[in-house]
Scaffold this motif. Sequence first.
Motif, mmCIF file in Angstrom:
data_model
loop_
_atom_site.group_PDB
_atom_site.id
_atom_site.type_symbol
_atom_site.label_atom_id
_atom_site.label_comp_id
_atom_site.label_asym_id
_atom_site.label_seq_id
_atom_site.Cartn_x
_atom_site.Cartn_y
_atom_site.Cartn_z
ATOM 1 N N PHE A 176 0.827 -1.200 0.000
ATOM 2 C CA PHE A 176 0.000 0.000 0.000
ATOM 3 C C PHE A 176 0.870 1.264 0.000
ATOM 4 N N THR A 177 1.928 1.255 0.804
ATOM 5 C CA THR A 177 2.829 2.413 0.846
ATOM 6 C C THR A 177 3.415 2.691 -0.528
ATOM 7 N N TRP A 178 3.891 1.639 -1.182
ATOM 8 C CA TRP A 178 4.506 1.822 -2.491
ATOM 9 C C TRP A 178 3.481 2.311 -3.510
ATOM 10 N N ASN A 179 2.287 1.708 -3.517
ATOM 11 C CA ASN A 179 1.258 2.098 -4.481
ATOM 12 C C ASN A 179 0.765 3.518 -4.246
ATOM 13 N N TYR A 180 0.631 3.900 -2.979
ATOM 14 C CA TYR A 180 0.142 5.247 -2.644
ATOM 15 C C TYR A 180 1.076 6.319 -3.199
ATOM 16 N N VAL A 181 2.377 6.168 -2.948
ATOM 17 C CA VAL A 181 3.341 7.166 -3.424
ATOM 18 C C VAL A 181 3.515 7.064 -4.934
ATOM 19 N N TYR A 182 3.431 5.864 -5.470
ATOM 20 C CA TYR A 182 3.494 5.667 -6.924
ATOM 21 C C TYR A 182 2.400 6.467 -7.621
ATOM 22 N N ARG A 183 1.185 6.420 -7.089
ATOM 23 C CA ARG A 183 0.078 7.186 -7.670
ATOM 24 C C ARG A 183 0.292 8.684 -7.503
ATOM 25 N N LYS A 184 0.751 9.088 -6.317
ATOM 26 C CA LYS A 184 0.985 10.511 -6.070
ATOM 27 C C LYS A 184 2.049 11.065 -7.006
ATOM 28 N N LYS A 185 3.122 10.322 -7.234
ATOM 29 C CA LYS A 185 4.180 10.752 -8.149
ATOM 30 C C LYS A 185 3.643 10.880 -9.568
ATOM 31 N N LYS A 197 0.494 11.228 6.498
ATOM 32 C CA LYS A 197 1.052 11.367 5.152
ATOM 33 C C LYS A 197 2.556 11.563 5.210
ATOM 34 N N ARG A 198 3.037 12.341 6.153
ATOM 35 C CA ARG A 198 4.479 12.554 6.289
ATOM 36 C C ARG A 198 5.199 11.260 6.642
ATOM 37 N N ILE A 199 4.610 10.485 7.550
ATOM 38 C CA ILE A 199 5.224 9.203 7.917
ATOM 39 C C ILE A 199 5.268 8.276 6.706
ATOM 40 N N LEU A 200 4.165 8.253 5.946
ATOM 41 C CA LEU A 200 4.052 7.349 4.800
ATOM 42 C C LEU A 200 5.062 7.694 3.710
ATOM 43 N N ILE A 201 5.211 8.997 3.423
ATOM 44 C CA ILE A 201 6.075 9.422 2.317
ATOM 45 C C ILE A 201 7.519 9.620 2.767
ATOM 46 N N MET A 220 15.578 15.546 -8.854
ATOM 47 C CA MET A 220 14.544 16.569 -8.682
ATOM 48 C C MET A 220 13.695 16.179 -7.486
ATOM 49 N N THR A 221 13.230 17.153 -6.745
ATOM 50 C CA THR A 221 12.406 16.896 -5.560
ATOM 51 C C THR A 221 10.936 17.134 -5.884
ATOM 52 N N TYR A 222 10.108 16.139 -5.570
ATOM 53 C CA TYR A 222 8.663 16.253 -5.754
ATOM 54 C C TYR A 222 8.020 16.475 -4.387
ATOM 55 N N GLU A 223 7.249 17.525 -4.268
ATOM 56 C CA GLU A 223 6.472 17.743 -3.046
ATOM 57 C C GLU A 223 5.067 17.216 -3.288
ATOM 58 N N LEU A 224 4.745 16.117 -2.632
ATOM 59 C CA LEU A 224 3.463 15.448 -2.873
ATOM 60 C C LEU A 224 2.419 15.859 -1.832
#
Length: 773
Positions: free
Chosen positions: A535-544, A735-739, A769-773
């Motif tokens: 779930f962690t990987w998929n969540y950030v994958y979608r956000k990116k 969200k901060r903990i997750l990302i 490059m830094t992404y702010e999600l």
Amino acid sequence: MSTSSIAEEVATQETNTRETKITNEISSGESPPSQIQLKEQKLSCRKFSRYDSLDVEANKLHPINHHSSKVLTLHLAFQSIGVVYGDIGTSPLYVLSSTFPAGINHNDDILAVLSLILYTITLIPLIKYVFIKITNGKGGTFAMYSLICRHAKIGLIPSQEPADQDVSTFQLENHRLLRASIFKSKLEKSKFAKFFLLIITMLGTSMVIGDGILTPSISVLSAVGGIKEATSAMTEERIVWISVGILVFLFMFQRMGTDKVGYVFAPIIFVWFIFIAGIGIYNFIKYDPLVIKALNPKYILDYFRRNHKNAWISLGGVVLCTTGTEALFADVGHFSVRSIRISTCAVTYPALILAYTGQAAYLRKNNSDVSDTFFKSIPGPMYWPMFVVAIFAAIIASQAMISGTFSIIQQSLSLGCFPRVKIVHTSSKYEGQVYIPEINYLLMVACVAVTLAFKNTVKIGNAYGIAVVFVMTLTSAFLVLIMIMIWKTKILLVILYVLVIASVELVYLSSVLYKFDQGGYLPVAFAMFLMSIMFTWNYVYRKKYYFELDHKVSPEKLKEVIIDTNSYRLPGLAIFYSELVHGIPPIFKHYVENVPALPSVLVFVSIKSLPISKVPMEERFLFRRVRPNDLNVFRCVVRYGYTDVRNEQEPFEKLLVERLGEFIKEDYKFSIVEESQGNHEEMDSDGSGNGENVDHDQEAVKRDIEVLEEAWRAGIVHFVGEQEVVAGKGASLGKRILIDYAFNFLKRNLRQSNEVFDIPQKRMLKVGMTYEL
């Protein structure tokens, strides 16, 4: 009910308009532009609409007839015996002893349990999996989720944007049945339903991977424990350590690949089935032929009247006769539907029925031997041959779940639901046969730990039952969704399935959950841990993905970006990797602002995994040109099915350049047709009025091909984005903990994209490059 596979469904949705047929002729180079114009004038007076390579090729995906030869089907059917059925085939080692842990109270209880076993094997492995479920296609839980997402906008994976639909052959069906349409509409409108389906899919996948841990432990311990019948010197501690040694050997053997493993294991499991069937017939004739009365379900009712709660608890042992059936479905990707059906009906099912019937007949005369029914029911002269074969069969039993685990993780990785791992394709002849080194070592360590911790099959059996039945129940729920929305099954048949099969699985699930505190917590704890990673990987994958979508550089503004930064063009070809299908990723703008030098040819590559099994090589690369032409900028989508090889045995760079050259030629042909169509009233009947434009375009094609060849000779450089992701300002604590912590920890300790896709290290540049999600 439709029984077409995913690839066949894609083929039936192809666009067959007249304009597309003409365009296909152009792209194949079969007719000159003047002939095309004349054909089009005869067919229609409407303006010829422009199609580029992406639009045309996206509708060219044809069904692939895998394993069509009868000889090959029989070959795969035999090979599947060694890979698919080891788990369910060795269940006679421990089912009856797990069902009667406290002994047999009434002789007719044996008939009742045999009746439960016979009907359970018939309903679940045979009818549900072999004749209903595997018609859905290849793979496990994620394959079913992917199929549902292809027919309704309920997926949370980035595959349903308009740009993705064009290149992934994703087509939403126009539902004709009111029931299917209403059901689909409610699912699409419910955010909770979308989230719940994804979470349940991840949980089910994690449970199947948990099976890959428990199957080797219980199978090997059961088989090795049989030596106690021959010698009392074999203590429990020695049995455990012998089992550990066998397990380590088994996992080290996985790197050989499913193809070689199947050749080695299939004859052994075939002999195993012959042995257990023969011994079953012998015991049936010698001890109690009247055990055939178990076909009468009345004995089941009497069993529950006599034993009440204990009968319900014993179902946790009965259901172990179905172990490995989920691997059967997941392993279809290694073989074919027809080969699985042949091997099941001709070998596996009859052998298991005879084995359990023979054991029941033996127990009717020897109630006290229930704790070790399998080995005690073997005739004396057959003991040692059977013991040796049982050891090998137990080793092979683990193969089904291990191979199934590899297949399922490969699917979840393709859908962005699993961290990057290395996929090794072990066969050049058969698709879908893969080996994942990281997962293999993880399973080995976990299996050894479980074996050393539990030391016997009782607690492992309790844990095993929960994992097996939970996944069965979950797949039944998905199957009902597919019946209603996709297959458009008659409602009476859906209700019949729920009452006859799904309700039986729910009863079994209630029984195994009773033993949660007796070892059943193990697969649940492991599944929750693995699901949190997914779930962690998929969540950030979608956000990116959506961050890039929101900050992309449009093709119209690309020229402005290059001109404004005063970039110099040097000979060479640059490949920029991105998740985006349309538009230029923001990391490119970040690069040109800091490095004002660009190769002469730019290709933005997006690697997409399609919800089908295989994409033909000639349809792998889809191109589109970014205007104006003098920029020499192209966008490319590289399409893979979830059983395709990724850059391991194919010359990726060479193929890309070759296909790009073909596209450049085709692109100018489209331009000729457009110009001819717009001016056809002014042209002569032979089309000679456009000769000057044709000559100009031919010169342009020659010039662009020369630029491409010069770039190829100068060298290729691969640009890979090294995105650092951080939670945006004002983000919640969760969200901060997750990302910031969970995802970045996984990213630092797992493979990078360049390792997964075998990008040459000497020609690779990472752009940070830094992404702010």
